[in-house]
Design a protein around this motif. Structure first.
Motif, mmCIF file in Angstrom:
data_model
loop_
_atom_site.group_PDB
_atom_site.id
_atom_site.type_symbol
_atom_site.label_atom_id
_atom_site.label_comp_id
_atom_site.label_asym_id
_atom_site.label_seq_id
_atom_site.Cartn_x
_atom_site.Cartn_y
_atom_site.Cartn_z
ATOM 1 N N LYS A 2 8.595 14.648 -1.452
ATOM 2 C CA LYS A 2 9.037 13.266 -1.462
ATOM 3 C C LYS A 2 9.464 12.848 -2.865
ATOM 4 N N SER A 3 10.291 11.826 -2.916
ATOM 5 C CA SER A 3 10.728 11.303 -4.214
ATOM 6 C C SER A 3 10.962 9.808 -4.099
ATOM 7 N N VAL A 4 11.077 9.173 -5.252
ATOM 8 C CA VAL A 4 11.336 7.735 -5.337
ATOM 9 C C VAL A 4 12.575 7.550 -6.189
ATOM 10 N N THR A 5 13.486 6.693 -5.776
ATOM 11 C CA THR A 5 14.672 6.455 -6.593
ATOM 12 C C THR A 5 14.353 5.461 -7.704
ATOM 13 N N VAL A 6 15.161 5.508 -8.737
ATOM 14 C CA VAL A 6 14.998 4.557 -9.837
ATOM 15 C C VAL A 6 15.206 3.134 -9.324
ATOM 16 N N ILE A 28 12.919 10.226 -8.915
ATOM 17 C CA ILE A 28 11.706 10.608 -9.647
ATOM 18 C C ILE A 28 10.873 11.437 -8.682
ATOM 19 N N SER A 29 10.571 12.677 -9.061
ATOM 20 C CA SER A 29 9.879 13.582 -8.141
ATOM 21 C C SER A 29 8.466 13.934 -8.580
ATOM 22 N N HIS A 51 9.560 13.641 -14.984
ATOM 23 C CA HIS A 51 8.727 12.441 -14.917
ATOM 24 C C HIS A 51 9.465 11.224 -15.454
ATOM 25 N N LEU A 52 9.059 10.064 -14.980
ATOM 26 C CA LEU A 52 9.508 8.811 -15.561
ATOM 27 C C LEU A 52 8.999 8.748 -17.004
ATOM 28 N N PHE A 126 1.699 3.448 -7.695
ATOM 29 C CA PHE A 126 2.851 3.310 -6.803
ATOM 30 C C PHE A 126 3.475 4.673 -6.486
ATOM 31 N N LEU A 127 3.669 5.491 -7.500
ATOM 32 C CA LEU A 127 4.289 6.800 -7.290
ATOM 33 C C LEU A 127 3.381 7.723 -6.480
ATOM 34 N N THR A 128 2.078 7.668 -6.756
ATOM 35 C CA THR A 128 1.139 8.520 -6.028
ATOM 36 C C THR A 128 1.160 8.197 -4.540
ATOM 37 N N LYS A 129 1.141 6.904 -4.196
ATOM 38 C CA LYS A 129 1.153 6.509 -2.794
ATOM 39 C C LYS A 129 2.507 6.787 -2.139
ATOM 40 N N SER A 130 3.573 6.537 -2.882
ATOM 41 C CA SER A 130 4.917 6.721 -2.308
ATOM 42 C C SER A 130 5.231 8.180 -2.027
#
Length: 302
Positions: A2-6, A28-29, A51-52, A126-130
């Protein structure tokens, strides 16, 4: 993976975009943020380029002390690795040189008024849960006196009705029907809703109710750590024993073992009360107390 976009990050934390606005689709992976330190002096052996990157007062103050040539060299060495984005905390100023490099390399440069440590704490969570591994299971998730419980059982067995009774006793609903389980760490299982069913509880013969509207905001919470898996089953004669202490059983969710308890249903049986008892007994065990051991000790003393 999974990843999160900026862009997700910008919306979630109301970040100001200083540069690279056309690159907010970048992803962000990795689940932890990174603060460049050694990288500013040319050591990149352990640089977390996926990483961010967070730049706090310490990092920005250091960059301000450098000459223009040194600063361009230090920043140039980092941006060539193309990290997902940079976030400057505490609304720090004087960032034209950063904006220049980020625009040239297509790296979003963002800014927040929040303190560095606080921002890192929030973003890490936030990143851990997402990005957590997750599965959806059929059941009901409730929080009983601060203890997260997954109620399972066949359709129509009484899971939602039991949850309703618990809510009326002051406990909280997390999810009904579809429970999303997230593996936050090797030992931590988080239970939450899928968004669509948030605050809703389906009761047979009554229909759909909104527990927050009906019983107040305290009747619902978004998520809880799951520590007990309780299965509601139909009553079977001679199937239950009145043992002092039952052998522990466990359910496995994404390689996380959760204590499992079976509660058999029968007219007149206070199932909600038994769920409360199970939650409180689990808590006492975490404190090192066992009622069975205490009882046996008293017998031995006699």
């Amino acid at each position: 993976m999974k990843s999160v976009t900026v862009e997700d990050l910008v919306k979630r934390f109301s970040l100001e975009v200083l540069a690279g606005a056309s690159q907010l689709h970048r992803t962000i992976s990795k689940t932890r943020v990174h603060r460049p330190g050694l990288e500013f002096v040319g050591y990149f052996d352990f640089f977390s380029q996926s990483h961010l990157q967070v730049l706090g007062s310490k990092e920005i103050t250091y960059l301000h002390t450098l000459t223009e040539e040194e600063r361009n060299d230090r920043i140039g060495n980092i941006v060539k690795y193309h990290p997902p984005c940079f976030v400057v905390t505490r609304n720090q100023k004087g960032l034209k040189y950063l904006m220049k490099y980020c625009e040239e390399e297509g790296i979003p440069l963002l800014r927040t008024p929040q303190a560095t440590n606080k921002f890192i704490e929030l973003v890490d969570a936030f990143l851990t849960k997402s990005m957590a591994q997750e599965i959806a299971v059929h059941g009901v998730c409730v929080n009983v006196s601060g203890i997260g419980i997954l109620l399972r059982g066949k359709s129509g067995v009484g899971k939602s009705e039991t949850a309703h009774t618990l809510i009326r006793r002051g406990h909280r609903l997390v999810a009904d029907d579809i429970v999303v389980l997230k593996k936050i760490s090797p030992e931590t299982l988080l239970g939450t809703h899928n968004g669509k069913t948030k605050e809703f509880l389906a009761l047979r013969s009554i229909g759909l109710i909104n527990v927050s509207r009906l019983y107040g905001r305290k009747a619902f919470q978004d998520e809880t750590r799951i520590v007990l898996d309780i299965e509601l089953t139909k009553w079977q004669d001679n199937a239950l024993n009145n043992e002092l202490e039952l052998l522990p059983k466990f359910s496995d969710y994404m390689d996380i073992k959760i204590p499992h308890i079976e509660i058999q249903l029968q007219p007149g049986r206070d199932v909600a009360g038994l769920v409360e008892a199970a939650a409180n007994n689990w808590y006492l065990r975490q404190q090192g107390y066992s009622a069975a051991e205490d009882f046996m000790k008293r017998l031995q003393e006699e």
